[in-house]
Scaffold this active site. Structure first.
Site, PDB file in Angstrom:
ATOM      1  N   SER A 133       0.856  -1.181   0.000  1.00 55.06           N
ATOM      2  CA  SER A 133       0.000   0.000   0.000  1.00 55.06           C
ATOM      3  C   SER A 133       0.894   1.234   0.000  1.00 55.06           C
ATOM      4  O   SER A 133       1.691   1.424   0.916  1.00 55.06           O
ATOM      5  CB  SER A 133      -0.884  -0.042   1.255  1.00 55.06           C
ATOM      6  N   LYS A 159      -1.032  -0.896  -4.431  1.00 54.17           N
ATOM      7  CA  LYS A 159      -2.244  -0.144  -4.057  1.00 54.17           C
ATOM      8  C   LYS A 159      -1.833   1.300  -3.829  1.00 54.17           C
ATOM      9  O   LYS A 159      -0.915   1.580  -3.059  1.00 54.17           O
ATOM     10  CB  LYS A 159      -2.848  -0.753  -2.788  1.00 54.17           C
ATOM     11  N   LEU A 160      -2.530   2.204  -4.508  1.00 56.08           N
ATOM     12  CA  LEU A 160      -2.259   3.630  -4.334  1.00 56.08           C
ATOM     13  C   LEU A 160      -3.343   4.237  -3.463  1.00 56.08           C
ATOM     14  O   LEU A 160      -4.536   4.030  -3.694  1.00 56.08           O
ATOM     15  CB  LEU A 160      -2.270   4.356  -5.688  1.00 56.08           C
ATOM     16  N   LYS A 161      -2.917   5.011  -2.484  1.00 59.29           N
ATOM     17  CA  LYS A 161      -3.874   5.796  -1.720  1.00 59.29           C
ATOM     18  C   LYS A 161      -4.290   6.984  -2.578  1.00 59.29           C
ATOM     19  O   LYS A 161      -3.432   7.629  -3.204  1.00 59.29           O
ATOM     20  CB  LYS A 161      -3.221   6.292  -0.425  1.00 59.29           C
ATOM     21  N   ASP A 186      -7.189   3.051  -3.028  1.00 57.05           N
ATOM     22  CA  ASP A 186      -7.915   3.084  -1.750  1.00 57.05           C
ATOM     23  C   ASP A 186      -8.174   4.536  -1.373  1.00 57.05           C
ATOM     24  O   ASP A 186      -7.239   5.326  -1.198  1.00 57.05           O
ATOM     25  CB  ASP A 186      -7.076   2.409  -0.657  1.00 57.05           C
ATOM     26  N   ASN A 188     -10.231   5.524   1.322  1.00 59.50           N
ATOM     27  CA  ASN A 188     -10.507   5.752   2.761  1.00 59.50           C
ATOM     28  C   ASN A 188     -11.614   6.776   2.988  1.00 59.50           C
ATOM     29  O   ASN A 188     -11.455   7.713   3.774  1.00 59.50           O
ATOM     30  CB  ASN A 188      -9.233   6.160   3.508  1.00 59.50           C
ATOM     31  N   GLU A 211     -11.187   0.818  -3.457  1.00 61.40           N
ATOM     32  CA  GLU A 211     -11.460   0.493  -2.050  1.00 61.40           C
ATOM     33  C   GLU A 211     -12.103   1.682  -1.341  1.00 61.40           C
ATOM     34  O   GLU A 211     -11.577   2.797  -1.385  1.00 61.40           O
ATOM     35  CB  GLU A 211     -10.140   0.095  -1.379  1.00 61.40           C
ATOM     36  N   ASP A 236     -13.778  -1.680   2.827  1.00 63.72           N
ATOM     37  CA  ASP A 236     -12.879  -1.864   3.976  1.00 63.72           C
ATOM     38  C   ASP A 236     -13.645  -1.378   5.211  1.00 63.72           C
ATOM     39  O   ASP A 236     -14.311  -2.175   5.896  1.00 63.72           O
ATOM     40  CB  ASP A 236     -11.578  -1.071   3.716  1.00 63.72           C
ATOM     41  N   LYS A 260      -9.938  -7.144   7.483  1.00 64.76           N
ATOM     42  CA  LYS A 260      -8.945  -6.778   8.496  1.00 64.76           C
ATOM     43  C   LYS A 260      -9.465  -7.317   9.815  1.00 64.76           C
ATOM     44  O   LYS A 260     -10.513  -6.884  10.289  1.00 64.76           O
ATOM     45  CB  LYS A 260      -8.821  -5.262   8.619  1.00 64.76           C
ATOM     46  N   GLY A 288      -4.414  -4.496   6.056  1.00 64.57           N
ATOM     47  CA  GLY A 288      -3.452  -4.358   7.145  1.00 64.57           C
ATOM     48  C   GLY A 288      -3.619  -3.037   7.849  1.00 64.57           C
ATOM     49  O   GLY A 288      -4.307  -2.131   7.352  1.00 64.57           O
TER      50      GLY A 288
HETATM   51  O1  OSB Z   1      -7.236   1.673   4.593  1.00 71.43           O
HETATM   52  O2  OSB Z   1      -6.159  -0.096   4.222  1.00 71.43           O
HETATM   53  C1  OSB Z   1      -6.263   0.975   4.804  1.00 71.43           C
HETATM   54  C2  OSB Z   1      -3.122   1.539   6.904  1.00 71.43           C
HETATM   55  C3  OSB Z   1      -3.658   2.133   8.030  1.00 71.43           C
HETATM   56  C4  OSB Z   1      -5.013   2.375   8.065  1.00 71.43           C
HETATM   57  C5  OSB Z   1      -5.827   2.026   6.985  1.00 71.43           C
HETATM   58  C6  OSB Z   1      -5.292   1.419   5.868  1.00 71.43           C
HETATM   59  C7  OSB Z   1      -3.906   1.206   5.811  1.00 71.43           C
HETATM   60  C8  OSB Z   1      -3.231   0.671   4.636  1.00 71.43           C
HETATM   61  C9  OSB Z   1      -1.882   0.006   4.817  1.00 71.43           C
HETATM   62  O3  OSB Z   1      -3.639   0.793   3.513  1.00 71.43           O
HETATM   63  C10 OSB Z   1      -2.006  -1.428   5.075  1.00 71.43           C
HETATM   64  C11 OSB Z   1      -0.727  -2.073   5.564  1.00 71.43           C
HETATM   65  O4  OSB Z   1       0.234  -2.155   4.800  1.00 71.43           O
HETATM   66  O5  OSB Z   1      -0.709  -2.526   6.726  1.00 71.43           O
HETATM   67 MG    MG Z   2      -8.415   0.609   3.165  1.00 70.51          MG
END
Ligand code: OSB
Ligand code: MG
Length: 373
Positions: A133, A159-161, A186, A188, A211, A236, A260, A288
């Site tokens: 990620s 995976k790109l935020k 992703d 969020n 995501e 998620d 998760k 994660g």
């Molecule tokens: O949204 O998946 C998520 C990390 C912290 C909180 C939310 C997320 C994430 C990640 C990283 O995307 C996941 C990892 O490498 O543990």
């Molecule tokens: Mg996520």
């Protein structure tokens, strides 16, 4: 097995690179470890919380408080991990805190019985494919450098935020530079249904999934969005239980689920979500929370179940920490090995653990048989 007491330990782990998402930037992970001591040995769990309640309503010191005030007293009389959920059901929410406690009890139980998490959960693989990620960076060249380095290391999916203002262009740049590498994004919860036309511009990039574009409690919005874009929606934050997963699938809110264990209250509920999704033909993958080696060990066991159809955010220790609190998990050919030893199969290295510990507290359970005794 009888519980003797529980240790809560706050640790601070500097990340090798700051992790920026639509909800903030993390540079040091403040994590909470739970160590359960029983008459047969001990067990460890890690809370998925961060220092601040920006990903979900939970946060590390909040988890510590609910554990000490409510959850730990409630499990005084339990003799097996399966009893932790029922014993703590009176407490609403606080799933990450519950998950850490249940995991520690399960680790103790499995260690005592000589069975690994993988065996217990039903793992069908001895190694799992890993993705990474990638946080929001200061520029597109910096993003391309980060992605290039991860691909060199062997990661099998990127995976790109994303967030408004950092979406179509970074995705286009990664596609142009790296071709048809497995790619997903992703958000969020950073978008609204009114952004559907913008999000539809991602369709041309053949992403594996998008995501959590919309707020956590907006299942219906995701179902509407799914009719307006071609990229498969993965949830998620919204999937907090097996029931939420069943609802989301029935509504057409997602075609893929990120599991998760912390977010859903533990590995037992995570396995139920896996089962619900698999029964509905919905693929899952393991997310994660920047876990240390402790949480990572259990996530790898989960990711080895048959329904896990995409590489997880189960990256190697070095992706997160210069020095992990367990022996490091190392990527081999884009995969991590599922631990095979009893319980989690790993334990903290005492010296490393002490060096990152900022607070320790002991909650004694001897002489207490639970809240109703
Ligand atoms: O949204 O998946 C998520 C990390 C912290 C909180 C939310 C997320 C994430 C990640 C990283 O995307 C996941 C990892 O490498 O543990
Ligand atoms: Mg996520």
């Amino acid at each position: 097995m009888k519980l003797v007491g529980v240790e809560l330990r706050t640790i601070e782990m500097p990340l090798v690179t700051p992790f920026r998402t639509s909800f903030g930037t993390e540079t040091v992970r403040e994590a909470l470890l739970v160590r359960v001591v029983t008459d047969e040995g001990e067990g460890w769990g890690e809370s998925g919380t961060s220092k601040e309640p920006f990903y979900s309503s939970e946060y590390t010191q909040g988890a510590a408080d609910v554990l000490r005030s409510y959850l730990i007293p409630a499990v005084a009389g339990v003799t097996s991990a399966q009893q932790v959920g029922p014993a703590t059901a009176q407490v609403k929410g606080h799933r990450m805190a519950k998950a850490a406690l249940e995991t520690a009890v399960l680790d103790a139980e499995l260690r005592a019985g000589g069975m690994s998490f993988g065996q217990y959960l039903g793992a069908v693989r001895d190694e799992v494919e890993c993705g990474v990620s990638v946080g929001i960076t200061e520029s597109i060249p910096a993003l391309l450098d980060a992605v290039a380095a991860y691909l060199d290391q062997g990661y099998r999916r990127i995976k790109l935020k994303i967030e408004p203002g950092w979406d179509v262009e970074p995705v286009r740049a990664v596609r142009e530079r790296f071709g048809d590498v497995p790619l997903q994004v992703d958000a969020n919860t950073a978008y609204r249904l009114s952004d559907a036309r913008l999000l539809a511009r991602l369709d041309e990039f053949e992403l594996l999934l998008l995501e959590q574009p919309l707020p956590e409690d907006d299942l219906r919005g995701h179902a509407e969005l799914a009719r307006l874009i071609r990229t498969p929606i993965c949830l998620d934050e919204s999937i907090v239980s097996a029931r939420a997963a069943a609802d989301a699938i029935a509504l057409g809110a997602c075609r893929i689920v990120n599991i998760k264990p912390g977010r859903v209250g533990g590995y037992l509920e995570a396995r139920r979500i896996h089962d619900v999704c698999t029964a509905n033909g919905v693929p899952v993958w393991c997310g994660g929370m920047l876990e240390t080696g402790l949480g990572r060990a259990a996530n790898l066991a989960l990711a080895a179940l048959p329904g896990f159809a995409y590489p997880g955010d189960t990256s190697a220790s070095a992706r997160y920490y210069r020095t992990d609190i367990t022996p490091p998990f190392e990527l081999v050919d884009g995969r991590l090995a599922v631990p095979t030893g009893p319980g989690l199969g790993v334990a903290p290295l005492p010296d490393v653990l002490d060096a990152v510990t900022v607070r320790t507290e002991w909650i004694d359970l001897v002489g207490s048989d639970g809240p109703h005794a």
